[in-house]
Design a protein around this motif. Structure first.
Motif, PDB file in Angstrom:
ATOM      1  N   VAL A   1       0.853  -1.191   0.000  1.00  0.00           N
ATOM      2  CA  VAL A   1       0.000   0.000   0.000  1.00  0.00           C
ATOM      3  C   VAL A   1       0.888   1.239   0.000  1.00  0.00           C
ATOM      4  CG1 VAL A   1      -1.753   1.310   1.260  1.00  0.00           C
ATOM      5  CG2 VAL A   1      -1.851  -1.183   1.227  1.00  0.00           C
ATOM      6  N   GLU A   2       0.650   2.120  -0.934  1.00  0.00           N
ATOM      7  CA  GLU A   2       1.409   3.354  -1.040  1.00  0.00           C
ATOM      8  C   GLU A   2       0.696   4.484  -0.298  1.00  0.00           C
ATOM      9  OE1 GLU A   2       4.394   3.625  -2.475  1.00  0.00           O
ATOM     10  OE2 GLU A   2       4.334   1.506  -2.983  1.00  0.00           O
ATOM     11  N   HIS A   3       1.465   5.482   0.110  1.00  0.00           N
ATOM     12  CA  HIS A   3       0.945   6.662   0.801  1.00  0.00           C
ATOM     13  C   HIS A   3      -0.201   7.302   0.018  1.00  0.00           C
ATOM     14  CE1 HIS A   3       1.160  11.094   1.146  1.00  0.00           C
ATOM     15  NE2 HIS A   3       1.280  10.858   2.428  1.00  0.00           N
ATOM     16  N   ASP A   4      -0.013   7.497  -1.293  1.00  0.00           N
ATOM     17  CA  ASP A   4      -1.045   8.124  -2.125  1.00  0.00           C
ATOM     18  C   ASP A   4      -2.305   7.262  -2.220  1.00  0.00           C
ATOM     19  OD1 ASP A   4       0.562  10.307  -2.550  1.00  0.00           O
ATOM     20  OD2 ASP A   4       1.256   9.628  -4.518  1.00  0.00           O
ATOM     21  N   GLU A   5      -2.150   5.942  -2.193  1.00  0.00           N
ATOM     22  CA  GLU A   5      -3.309   5.051  -2.218  1.00  0.00           C
ATOM     23  C   GLU A   5      -4.142   5.207  -0.948  1.00  0.00           C
ATOM     24  OE1 GLU A   5      -2.265   1.064  -4.584  1.00  0.00           O
ATOM     25  OE2 GLU A   5      -0.898   1.508  -2.918  1.00  0.00           O
ATOM     26  N   LEU A   6      -3.467   5.365   0.188  1.00  0.00           N
ATOM     27  CA  LEU A   6      -4.188   5.592   1.448  1.00  0.00           C
ATOM     28  C   LEU A   6      -4.978   6.888   1.384  1.00  0.00           C
ATOM     29  CD1 LEU A   6      -1.829   4.647   4.432  1.00  0.00           C
ATOM     30  CD2 LEU A   6      -3.949   3.538   3.715  1.00  0.00           C
ATOM     31  N   LEU A   7      -4.351   7.926   0.873  1.00  0.00           N
ATOM     32  CA  LEU A   7      -5.026   9.217   0.764  1.00  0.00           C
ATOM     33  C   LEU A   7      -6.255   9.088  -0.129  1.00  0.00           C
ATOM     34  CD1 LEU A   7      -4.923  12.205   1.576  1.00  0.00           C
ATOM     35  CD2 LEU A   7      -3.500  12.602  -0.423  1.00  0.00           C
ATOM     36  N   HIS A   8      -6.096   8.479  -1.292  1.00  0.00           N
ATOM     37  CA  HIS A   8      -7.221   8.306  -2.225  1.00  0.00           C
ATOM     38  C   HIS A   8      -8.321   7.426  -1.623  1.00  0.00           C
ATOM     39  CE1 HIS A   8      -9.454   7.967  -5.914  1.00  0.00           C
ATOM     40  NE2 HIS A   8      -9.440   6.659  -5.755  1.00  0.00           N
ATOM     41  N   ALA A   9      -7.943   6.361  -0.932  1.00  0.00           N
ATOM     42  CA  ALA A   9      -8.916   5.432  -0.352  1.00  0.00           C
ATOM     43  C   ALA A   9      -9.765   6.082   0.729  1.00  0.00           C
ATOM     44  CB  ALA A   9      -8.196   4.216   0.223  1.00  0.00           C
ATOM     45  N   ASN A  10      -9.296   7.184   1.284  1.00  0.00           N
ATOM     46  CA  ASN A  10     -10.002   7.826   2.388  1.00  0.00           C
ATOM     47  C   ASN A  10     -10.611   9.174   2.030  1.00  0.00           C
ATOM     48  OD1 ASN A  10      -9.707   6.087   4.917  1.00  0.00           O
ATOM     49  ND2 ASN A  10      -7.719   5.967   3.907  1.00  0.00           N
ATOM     50  N   LYS A  11     -10.618   9.528   0.746  1.00  0.00           N
ATOM     51  CA  LYS A  11     -11.321  10.735   0.321  1.00  0.00           C
ATOM     52  C   LYS A  11     -12.816  10.458   0.374  1.00  0.00           C
ATOM     53  CE  LYS A  11      -7.981  13.204  -2.399  1.00  0.00           C
ATOM     54  NZ  LYS A  11      -7.905  14.426  -1.698  1.00  0.00           N
ATOM     55  N   PRO A  12     -13.637  11.357   0.752  1.00  0.00           N
ATOM     56  CA  PRO A  12     -13.406  12.746   1.100  1.00  0.00           C
ATOM     57  C   PRO A  12     -13.146  12.973   2.585  1.00  0.00           C
ATOM     58  CG  PRO A  12     -15.738  12.376   0.986  1.00  0.00           C
ATOM     59  CD  PRO A  12     -15.063  11.056   0.660  1.00  0.00           C
ATOM     60  N   LEU A  13     -12.915  11.895   3.337  1.00  0.00           N
ATOM     61  CA  LEU A  13     -12.669  12.053   4.774  1.00  0.00           C
ATOM     62  C   LEU A  13     -11.327  12.704   5.062  1.00  0.00           C
ATOM     63  CD1 LEU A  13     -13.962   8.556   5.883  1.00  0.00           C
ATOM     64  CD2 LEU A  13     -15.181  10.735   5.957  1.00  0.00           C
ATOM     65  N   ILE A  14     -10.352  12.471   4.178  1.00  0.00           N
ATOM     66  CA  ILE A  14      -9.025  13.070   4.317  1.00  0.00           C
ATOM     67  C   ILE A  14      -8.684  13.706   2.976  1.00  0.00           C
ATOM     68  CG2 ILE A  14      -6.577  12.669   4.768  1.00  0.00           C
ATOM     69  CD1 ILE A  14      -7.386  10.074   6.197  1.00  0.00           C
ATOM     70  N   ASP A  15      -8.414  14.998   2.983  1.00  0.00           N
ATOM     71  CA  ASP A  15      -8.045  15.683   1.742  1.00  0.00           C
ATOM     72  C   ASP A  15      -6.549  15.908   1.606  1.00  0.00           C
ATOM     73  OD1 ASP A  15     -10.619  15.960   0.632  1.00  0.00           O
ATOM     74  OD2 ASP A  15     -11.033  17.646   1.957  1.00  0.00           O
ATOM     75  N   ALA A  16      -5.840  15.855   2.732  1.00  0.00           N
ATOM     76  CA  ALA A  16      -4.390  16.083   2.718  1.00  0.00           C
ATOM     77  C   ALA A  16      -3.750  15.168   3.757  1.00  0.00           C
ATOM     78  CB  ALA A  16      -4.089  17.548   3.028  1.00  0.00           C
ATOM     79  N   PRO A  17      -2.509  14.745   3.518  1.00  0.00           N
ATOM     80  CA  PRO A  17      -1.846  13.805   4.430  1.00  0.00           C
ATOM     81  C   PRO A  17      -1.758  14.294   5.868  1.00  0.00           C
ATOM     82  CG  PRO A  17      -0.552  14.062   2.436  1.00  0.00           C
ATOM     83  CD  PRO A  17      -1.665  15.062   2.363  1.00  0.00           C
ATOM     84  N   ASP A  18      -1.672  15.595   6.073  1.00  0.00           N
ATOM     85  CA  ASP A  18      -1.526  16.113   7.431  1.00  0.00           C
ATOM     86  C   ASP A  18      -2.861  16.296   8.152  1.00  0.00           C
ATOM     87  OD1 ASP A  18      -2.394  18.237   5.916  1.00  0.00           O
ATOM     88  OD2 ASP A  18      -0.981  19.679   6.748  1.00  0.00           O
ATOM     89  N   GLU A  19      -3.959  15.825   7.563  1.00  0.00           N
ATOM     90  CA  GLU A  19      -5.275  15.967   8.184  1.00  0.00           C
ATOM     91  C   GLU A  19      -5.649  14.807   9.096  1.00  0.00           C
ATOM     92  OE1 GLU A  19      -8.377  16.721   5.381  1.00  0.00           O
ATOM     93  OE2 GLU A  19      -7.553  18.660   4.814  1.00  0.00           O
TER      94      GLU A  19
END
Length: 153
Positions: free
Chosen positions: A122-140
């Protein structure tokens, strides 16, 4: 059907000036089922119009039908990541067969990159995409928040 556990003292605060609160603070009263349904619509999960939400104590029960497993998992997370909710009882059907989702509760000081490292493939960007719209940026992300780990199969 499944029961998913959350941190009642952490999550989005509905109807207030604060966006979210962190684990360890006093948990607010649980919101109503209608408030959770409004949150579904507010964050763009309009396709969830066929869902019903009831709240008893600190447990939200979500029932209905959604188009796919990803939407099912996001509905569970939307409901559970609201401050005051400590469990989500999900009876949400999909046209496809679904497996048990993989969720991760964020710990103090964790980053998306560190969480991704713990989940092979699992890549960092995949985690971000998998959790949109709950997380819009990594620092959220914040301690006590529960996020989806995408299925790599």
């Amino acid at each position: 059907m499944g029961l998913f556990h959350f941190v009642a003292s952490a999550g989005r605060v509905l109807g207030g000036g604060r966006r979210h609160q962190h684990a360890g603070e006093a948990a607010p009263a649980a919101p109503s089922g209608n408030a959770i349904l409004r949150e579904f619509r507010k964050i763009g999960l309009a396709q969830l119009g066929g869902l019903n939400v009831t709240v008893q104590g600190r447990t939200a029960t979500v029932t209905g039908r959604v188009p796919d497993a990803e939407t099912r998992e996001k509905a569970i997370l939307v409901a559970g990541n609201i401050a005051g909710i400590e469990a989500v009882q999900a009876d949400i059907s999909t046209p496809e067969k679904t497996s048990s989702p993989t969720f991760h509760t964020v710990k103090e000081g964790e980053t998306l990159a560190a969480i991704a490292e713990r989940h092979d493939g699992v890549e960092h960007d995949e985690l971000l995409h998998a959790n949109k719209p709950l997380i819009d940026a990594p620092d959220e992300i914040y301690a006590g928040q529960v996020i989806r780990i995408p299925d790599k199969s």
